[in-house]
Design a protein around this motif. Sequence first.
Motif, PDB file in Angstrom:
ATOM      1  N   ILE A 126      -0.420   4.657  18.245  1.00  0.00           N
ATOM      2  CA  ILE A 126      -1.131   5.529  17.323  1.00  0.00           C
ATOM      3  C   ILE A 126      -1.881   6.627  18.074  1.00  0.00           C
ATOM      4  N   PHE A 254       1.333  11.540   6.728  1.00  0.00           N
ATOM      5  CA  PHE A 254       0.564  10.704   5.796  1.00  0.00           C
ATOM      6  C   PHE A 254       1.387  10.387   4.544  1.00  0.00           C
ATOM      7  N   GLY A 306      -4.003   8.652  -0.565  1.00  0.00           N
ATOM      8  CA  GLY A 306      -4.948   7.841   0.197  1.00  0.00           C
ATOM      9  C   GLY A 306      -5.210   6.517  -0.486  1.00  0.00           C
ATOM     10  N   ILE A 309      -2.303   4.203  -0.135  1.00  0.00           N
ATOM     11  CA  ILE A 309      -2.201   3.546   1.178  1.00  0.00           C
ATOM     12  C   ILE A 309      -3.150   2.353   1.233  1.00  0.00           C
ATOM     13  N   VAL A 310      -4.418   2.593   0.823  1.00  0.00           N
ATOM     14  CA  VAL A 310      -5.410   1.517   0.914  1.00  0.00           C
ATOM     15  C   VAL A 310      -5.011   0.343   0.027  1.00  0.00           C
ATOM     16  N   LEU A 313      -2.139  -1.592   1.434  1.00  0.00           N
ATOM     17  CA  LEU A 313      -2.550  -2.434   2.563  1.00  0.00           C
ATOM     18  C   LEU A 313      -3.219  -3.715   2.054  1.00  0.00           C
TER      19      LEU A 313
ATOM     20  N   ILE B  82     -11.409   1.352  15.540  1.00  0.00           N
ATOM     21  CA  ILE B  82     -11.309   2.804  15.669  1.00  0.00           C
ATOM     22  C   ILE B  82     -11.528   3.381  14.283  1.00  0.00           C
ATOM     23  N   LEU B  84     -10.425   6.886  12.290  1.00  0.00           N
ATOM     24  CA  LEU B  84      -9.760   8.191  12.344  1.00  0.00           C
ATOM     25  C   LEU B  84     -10.200   9.095  11.200  1.00  0.00           C
ATOM     26  N   LEU B 134      -8.538  -5.739   7.338  1.00  0.00           N
ATOM     27  CA  LEU B 134      -7.400  -4.845   7.548  1.00  0.00           C
ATOM     28  C   LEU B 134      -7.593  -4.130   8.887  1.00  0.00           C
ATOM     29  N   PRO B 135      -6.505  -3.802   9.584  1.00  0.00           N
ATOM     30  CA  PRO B 135      -6.640  -3.110  10.862  1.00  0.00           C
ATOM     31  C   PRO B 135      -7.227  -1.706  10.665  1.00  0.00           C
ATOM     32  N   ILE B 137      -7.205   0.888  12.382  1.00  0.00           N
ATOM     33  CA  ILE B 137      -6.420   2.029  12.813  1.00  0.00           C
ATOM     34  C   ILE B 137      -5.603   2.588  11.652  1.00  0.00           C
ATOM     35  N   ILE B 138      -5.119   1.721  10.774  1.00  0.00           N
ATOM     36  CA  ILE B 138      -4.258   2.205   9.699  1.00  0.00           C
ATOM     37  C   ILE B 138      -5.059   2.420   8.426  1.00  0.00           C
ATOM     38  N   VAL B 139      -6.095   1.605   8.215  1.00  0.00           N
ATOM     39  CA  VAL B 139      -6.938   1.780   7.036  1.00  0.00           C
ATOM     40  C   VAL B 139      -7.596   3.155   7.057  1.00  0.00           C
ATOM     41  N   ILE B 141      -6.523   5.782   8.367  1.00  0.00           N
ATOM     42  CA  ILE B 141      -5.548   6.821   8.013  1.00  0.00           C
ATOM     43  C   ILE B 141      -5.492   6.959   6.499  1.00  0.00           C
ATOM     44  N   GLY B 142      -5.525   5.812   5.805  1.00  0.00           N
ATOM     45  CA  GLY B 142      -5.556   5.854   4.351  1.00  0.00           C
ATOM     46  C   GLY B 142      -6.808   6.532   3.839  1.00  0.00           C
ATOM     47  N   THR B 143      -7.979   6.121   4.357  1.00  0.00           N
ATOM     48  CA  THR B 143      -9.218   6.688   3.831  1.00  0.00           C
ATOM     49  C   THR B 143      -9.371   8.147   4.258  1.00  0.00           C
ATOM     50  N   LEU B 144      -8.778   8.515   5.401  1.00  0.00           N
ATOM     51  CA  LEU B 144      -8.864   9.931   5.786  1.00  0.00           C
ATOM     52  C   LEU B 144      -8.141  10.797   4.755  1.00  0.00           C
TER      53      LEU B 144
END
Lengths: 334, 332
Positions: A126, A254, A306, A309-310, A313, B82, B84, B134-135, B137-139, B141-144
Motif C-alpha cells: 500500500i 478508489f 466511501g 467500502i466501509v 468491509l 496508519i 490515510l 478492521l485493518p 490501512i484499508i478502512v 481508504i474508505g473513509t478518505l
Amino acid sequence: MSLITKFLSTLLHRREAGIAVMIVLLALVVGAIQPRFLTLETLRIIALAIPLILIAAMGQMMVLVARHVDLSIGSILAFSSIIAGIMFRDLPEVPIIISIIAAIACGAALGFVNGVIVTLFKLPSIIVTLGTLSLYRGLVFLVSGARQVDPQYIPRSLIEMSQTSPIFGIPWIVILAFVIALLTYFFLDHVRLGRQIYALGSNPVAAPLRGIKVVPLTILVFTMSGALAGLTGIIYASRFGYVNPGITGVGFEFTVIAAVVIGGVSINGGVGTVLGTVLGVILLGMVNVALPLLGVSAFWQDVIYGAVIVIALLIDKSVRDRSARALAAARSAA
Amino acid sequence: MTTRTETVKHTRDSADARPMWQVVLVRPEVMTFALLVGAFIIASNLSPFFSDAQFILESSTYYVEYSIIALVLTLVIISGEIDLSPAAMMALSACVFAALYQAGLPIGLAMIASLATGVLMGLFNGILVVVFKLPSIIVTIGTLTLYRGLAQVLAGDRSIGKFPQWFNGIDYRLILDVPVPVIVFVIISIVLAAILGTTVVGRQIYQVGTSEIASIHAGIRVRRIKLGLFVAMGVASSIGGLLTASRLASVRYDMATGGELQMVLMVMLGGTYIFGGRGSILGTFLASWLLVIIATGMTVANIAITAQLIVMGALLIISIIATNAIYARTQR
C-alpha cells in the motif's frame, strides 16, 4: 431437507447471492421512483459504464486475493492512455494495434516495477503503490509535456469500439470486458498458477512450504494488474475520446477498490470470485447511473463509494468471524 | 541436527554490544539530518534565497499544515496503525467551518464545530479499527473517499470565502519574526516529543506497535490508546484545515488533495518504521524541513510541479527502503 430447499440455501449462503439480491432490489426501487431507469436506453448507459471499472477490477481483485493492494492503477491507466494517445498523434503511420500493444506493455512494465519493489525489499504494497501513484502520475506529465491529446487524434476505429456493436447492440468494449472476465475466471479457477494466488493470499507463510514461488508469483500478479490497467487506459481513450494528463484516471483506484470489496473479495487475502467482482462492478455502475436519474447531485457519488467500502468491509469481517466460529465449533465437535 | 543449531544459538544469545559510535550514528534520524544538510547546501547553491532563514520560514507555511498532521501520524504509525484519511479530514472540517460561517454562525462557534467534526471523524476511524477490528490501512481508504465526498456535498464545486479580515492570512502573522503556523508546529512537536519520550503512555505507544499481543498481556489499554491516537489525528487534521482556510482565505472541497502522500512521506523520511514500534518525533520534525527545502528548492530551480510528483513518489519508496535497511542492521 428437500433437494430444492437445500439448493436454495446453498445459493443464498453464497456471497454473490447477496449482491445479486441488492442489484435486483436497487433496480426495482429506482425503477419504481423513476420508471425511465427500467428502459433499454438506461441499460445501455449502465453497460457502457461497466467495462472501464470491470477490466481494472479483475487486476485489483487478483492483487487483493494475493493479500496486496495496488493504489497506482489510476496513474498506470493514465500512463498507458497517454502513450497510446501520443503514438496516435505523432506516429499516425504506425498501425493502431501496435500502439495499443505498446500501451498495454507500458502498463505491464509499471506493474512489474511495483511488484519488484514490493517483493525485493519486502515492503507493504500500500505504501509502495502510494509512492508509485505519485511517481507514475509525474511520468504522465513528463512524457506528455502536460499537454492533452485532443479528440481529433484518437482514431475513429477506436472510438467506434464503444459505439458500434457486433451483436445484439452490445458495444465492443462491453464484450471485451466480459471476455477478460471469463479469461480471468478460467485462469483463477482452472490454472495451477491461478490457484496458487489463492494459496498465497490465504496463508503467505505456508505458501512457500507448499512449493509456491512467492516472489515471481507476486510480481506476476502486479504485472497483470498493471497490464489490465493499461488496457483500461485504451478503453478510456475509446470511451471519452481524449486523454488529459491531469484528469484521466485520477481517483480511479478508489472506484475499483470499492467495486472489488462490494464483490466480496476479502482484504485479508485468499477470498474472492470473478462472479462476485462482476456483480460488484454492475452494482456500482447502476448506482452511478441511478443518481442523476433520481435527481441526486453527482457530488454524492464519492460519499456513496466511501460508505460502500466501509460497509463492505464490515460485512466481510462479520462473515469471516462467523465462518471462523463455525470452523472452531466443527473442530471441537469432531 | 536441531540440537546442534540450538546450542549454537545459545552461545549467540548475547551478541557483542554494538560500538557506541554505531548506536549514536547508525539511526534513521541521522540519515534525515544528513539529507537535510545536503539539501540545504544544494539549495543555497541553487539560489541565494536559501541562505536567508526568513525565506525558508515563509516558504514553510505552505507545508506546515501537513507537518503538524504528520507529527500525530508518526504516533499512529509507531502504534502499528496508519491513517490515510487526514487530507480528506482537513477538507471536510474546513468545509464544515466555512459552510457554518456562511450560514451565519459566529466564527468562533464555526471553528469549534470544525474541531468537533475532526473529533467525530477520528472517532469514526478509531471505532472501525478498534471495535470492529478492521485493518486501518484499508478502512481509512474508505473513509478518505467518504469524508472527501461529504466535503463535496457540503461545498459543491464553489469556493467559500469572505471570512473576516482578522481570520485570513495567519501565515503572515509573525511572532518574533516566525510565522504563527510554524510556532504552532514547533510547540506541537515539543509536546508530542515529550509525551512520546517521557510519559508512560508514550512508552506504551512503542510497546503496542512492537507487539500488540504482548502489550495486551502486559495490561496496556491498547484499544484506548489507539482510539485516542485516531481522535488526535482528527483534531490535528481539523487544525490543519483551519490553518489552510486562513492561509488561502477560502475553502474548497478539493483542499489538500493528495496530501496524504506528503504526510506519509514526512513520517517515512523521518525514519519511522512502517511496521510500527520504532520512530521519533525528532525524525518527522527534521523531515518536515527537509521536504520544505526540497519542494521550494525545486520550485526555485524552475522544476515543473509535475516533475515534483516523481521526486515525491520516488523519495517515499527510497526512504522506506533506507529506513528498513537501517533497522535490519541494528536489529538484534
